[in-house]
Design a protein around this motif. Structure first.
Motif, PDB file in Angstrom:
ATOM      1  N   SER A  18       0.846  -1.179   0.000  1.00  0.00           N
ATOM      2  CA  SER A  18       0.000   0.000   0.000  1.00  0.00           C
ATOM      3  C   SER A  18       0.888   1.237   0.000  1.00  0.00           C
ATOM      4  O   SER A  18       2.092   1.168   0.233  1.00  0.00           O
ATOM      5  CB  SER A  18      -0.900   0.010   1.238  1.00  0.00           C
ATOM      6  OG  SER A  18      -0.120   0.217   2.409  1.00  0.00           O
ATOM      7  N   ALA A  19       0.271   2.411  -0.261  1.00  0.00           N
ATOM      8  CA  ALA A  19       1.031   3.661  -0.274  1.00  0.00           C
ATOM      9  C   ALA A  19       1.694   3.893   1.079  1.00  0.00           C
ATOM     10  O   ALA A  19       2.865   4.288   1.150  1.00  0.00           O
ATOM     11  CB  ALA A  19       0.118   4.823  -0.631  1.00  0.00           C
ATOM     12  N   LYS A  22       4.697   1.724   1.438  1.00  0.00           N
ATOM     13  CA  LYS A  22       5.806   2.195   0.607  1.00  0.00           C
ATOM     14  C   LYS A  22       6.478   3.413   1.226  1.00  0.00           C
ATOM     15  O   LYS A  22       7.702   3.532   1.202  1.00  0.00           O
ATOM     16  CB  LYS A  22       5.300   2.524  -0.805  1.00  0.00           C
ATOM     17  CG  LYS A  22       4.924   1.310  -1.631  1.00  0.00           C
ATOM     18  CD  LYS A  22       4.495   1.705  -3.038  1.00  0.00           C
ATOM     19  CE  LYS A  22       4.141   0.486  -3.861  1.00  0.00           C
ATOM     20  NZ  LYS A  22       3.737   0.832  -5.240  1.00  0.00           N
ATOM     21  N   GLU A  85       4.124  11.132   1.398  1.00  0.00           N
ATOM     22  CA  GLU A  85       2.919  10.469   0.889  1.00  0.00           C
ATOM     23  C   GLU A  85       2.093  11.411   0.024  1.00  0.00           C
ATOM     24  O   GLU A  85       1.532  11.009  -0.993  1.00  0.00           O
ATOM     25  CB  GLU A  85       2.082   9.949   2.045  1.00  0.00           C
ATOM     26  CG  GLU A  85       0.862   9.134   1.600  1.00  0.00           C
ATOM     27  CD  GLU A  85       0.172   8.429   2.746  1.00  0.00           C
ATOM     28  OE1 GLU A  85      -0.760   7.648   2.475  1.00  0.00           O
ATOM     29  OE2 GLU A  85       0.560   8.639   3.907  1.00  0.00           O
ATOM     30  N   THR A  89       3.841  10.125  -6.274  1.00  0.00           N
ATOM     31  CA  THR A  89       2.898   9.149  -6.807  1.00  0.00           C
ATOM     32  C   THR A  89       3.358   7.755  -6.403  1.00  0.00           C
ATOM     33  O   THR A  89       4.475   7.563  -5.919  1.00  0.00           O
ATOM     34  CB  THR A  89       2.808   9.229  -8.336  1.00  0.00           C
ATOM     35  OG1 THR A  89       4.082   8.831  -8.886  1.00  0.00           O
ATOM     36  CG2 THR A  89       2.471  10.640  -8.795  1.00  0.00           C
ATOM     37  N   ASP A  90       2.494   6.773  -6.651  1.00  0.00           N
ATOM     38  CA  ASP A  90       2.828   5.400  -6.323  1.00  0.00           C
ATOM     39  C   ASP A  90       4.074   4.951  -7.079  1.00  0.00           C
ATOM     40  O   ASP A  90       4.968   4.316  -6.512  1.00  0.00           O
ATOM     41  CB  ASP A  90       1.637   4.498  -6.663  1.00  0.00           C
ATOM     42  CG  ASP A  90       1.712   3.150  -5.959  1.00  0.00           C
ATOM     43  OD1 ASP A  90       1.775   3.137  -4.718  1.00  0.00           O
ATOM     44  OD2 ASP A  90       1.695   2.122  -6.660  1.00  0.00           O
ATOM     45  N   LEU A  93       7.195   6.575  -5.657  1.00  0.00           N
ATOM     46  CA  LEU A  93       7.602   5.912  -4.423  1.00  0.00           C
ATOM     47  C   LEU A  93       8.433   4.668  -4.736  1.00  0.00           C
ATOM     48  O   LEU A  93       9.468   4.428  -4.111  1.00  0.00           O
ATOM     49  CB  LEU A  93       6.388   5.528  -3.582  1.00  0.00           C
ATOM     50  CG  LEU A  93       5.702   6.657  -2.820  1.00  0.00           C
ATOM     51  CD1 LEU A  93       4.378   6.166  -2.232  1.00  0.00           C
ATOM     52  CD2 LEU A  93       6.600   7.183  -1.694  1.00  0.00           C
TER      53      LEU A  93
END
Length: 266
Positions: A18-19, A22, A85, A89-90, A93
């Motif tokens: 998940s964010a 990460k 966070e 962005t994902d 990360l």
């Protein structure tokens, strides 16, 4: 049973992070906990300076306890992870984790933290400044450090952050008065040139100390990452996090100084 266990482990570790996970992984790779511990340790020098220059050494145990509470490393780390966070962005990360978990990324983190701890010693800071002054501007290390500083806009970003923190400190100190914000800001801006000069000397001194063990290839890779979309997003997120964190810290610190002063007047 062993096969079931292996399959279970694969399902657990093979699932996308998940964010939040990460961000926490990146924070661990960047060793943000140690960074915040270093900053918390440095706060005691600031406390002593404030106690001597403003409080006439009247702060005592109360002021020390308040400063320790304000510079809470756990809260400070949370401010930084929140900023990361929000700012990355994902995919960014993932890319940042890949860089900072690499051998080079871990080396850079270790060198920066070790240099930051070392330079808190006045003798080592003076030595680092003398090294900066003596380093020829066309030497390989100086050119690479200069390129890194420019790529990340470190001087202007640090100066703006310091001005904002100073503004917050004086707002906390004068919270019960009607000090004009415009006058306060003008007074602080009048000091920008001297602050820029001091920041420049400190940054070059610090980074020349920290990055001296790196070779040209490693420095080039570090600079190249800074220039990627991910590197720029991370740099912006870190400065945003530090700015918000130090604005809050500085306001509370100013308010605490004011509280001690009021108590001394009673």
């Amino acid at each position: 049973m062993r096969l079931v266990a292996l399959l279970s482990a694969f399902l657990i570790w093979g699932m996308p992070l998940s964010a939040n996970e990460k961000v926490d992984r990146l924070a661990r790779a960047m060793d943000l906990s140690q960074v915040m511990q270093i900053l918390a340790s440095e706060s005691q020098d600031q406390r002593r300076d404030l106690d001597e220059t403003i409080l006439d050494n009247a702060g005592g145990a109360f002021f020390q306890a308040q400063v320790e509470d304000i510079y809470d490393p756990v809260w400070m780390r949370e401010q930084m992870t929140d900023a990361i966070e929000q700012g990355l962005t994902d995919t960014q990360l993932d890319q940042a984790i890949l860089f900072f978990e690499s051998d080079l990324g871990q080396t850079i983190v270790s060198l920066e933290n070790s240099a930051r701890q070392a330079i808190s010693d006045e003798a080592i800071e003076e030595m680092a400044r003398e090294t900066y002054e003596a380093t020829t501007r066309d030497s390989e290390l100086f050119v690479l450090v200069d390129e890194y500083i420019q790529a990340n806009d470190l001087i202007e970003q640090n100066v703006q952050g310091a001005l904002s923190a100073d503004f917050s400190f004086f707002k906390g100190l004068d919270q019960d008065t009607l000090t004009d914000d415009g006058e306060l800001l003008a007074e602080l801006l009048s000091q920008k040139d001297s602050m820029t000069a001091e920041t420049t000397i400190w940054l070059y001194s610090f980074l020349l100390l920290a990055y001296r063990p790196l070779d040209e290839v490693q420095m080039r890779e570090n600079i190249a990452f800074s220039r990627t979309d991910t590197g720029r997003a991370l740099n912006e997120a870190l400065f945003d996090g530090f700015d918000r964190m130090f604005d809050s810290i500085s306001y509370r610190l100013g308010a605490t100084v004011a509280q001690v002063l009021r108590g001394s007047d009673l």
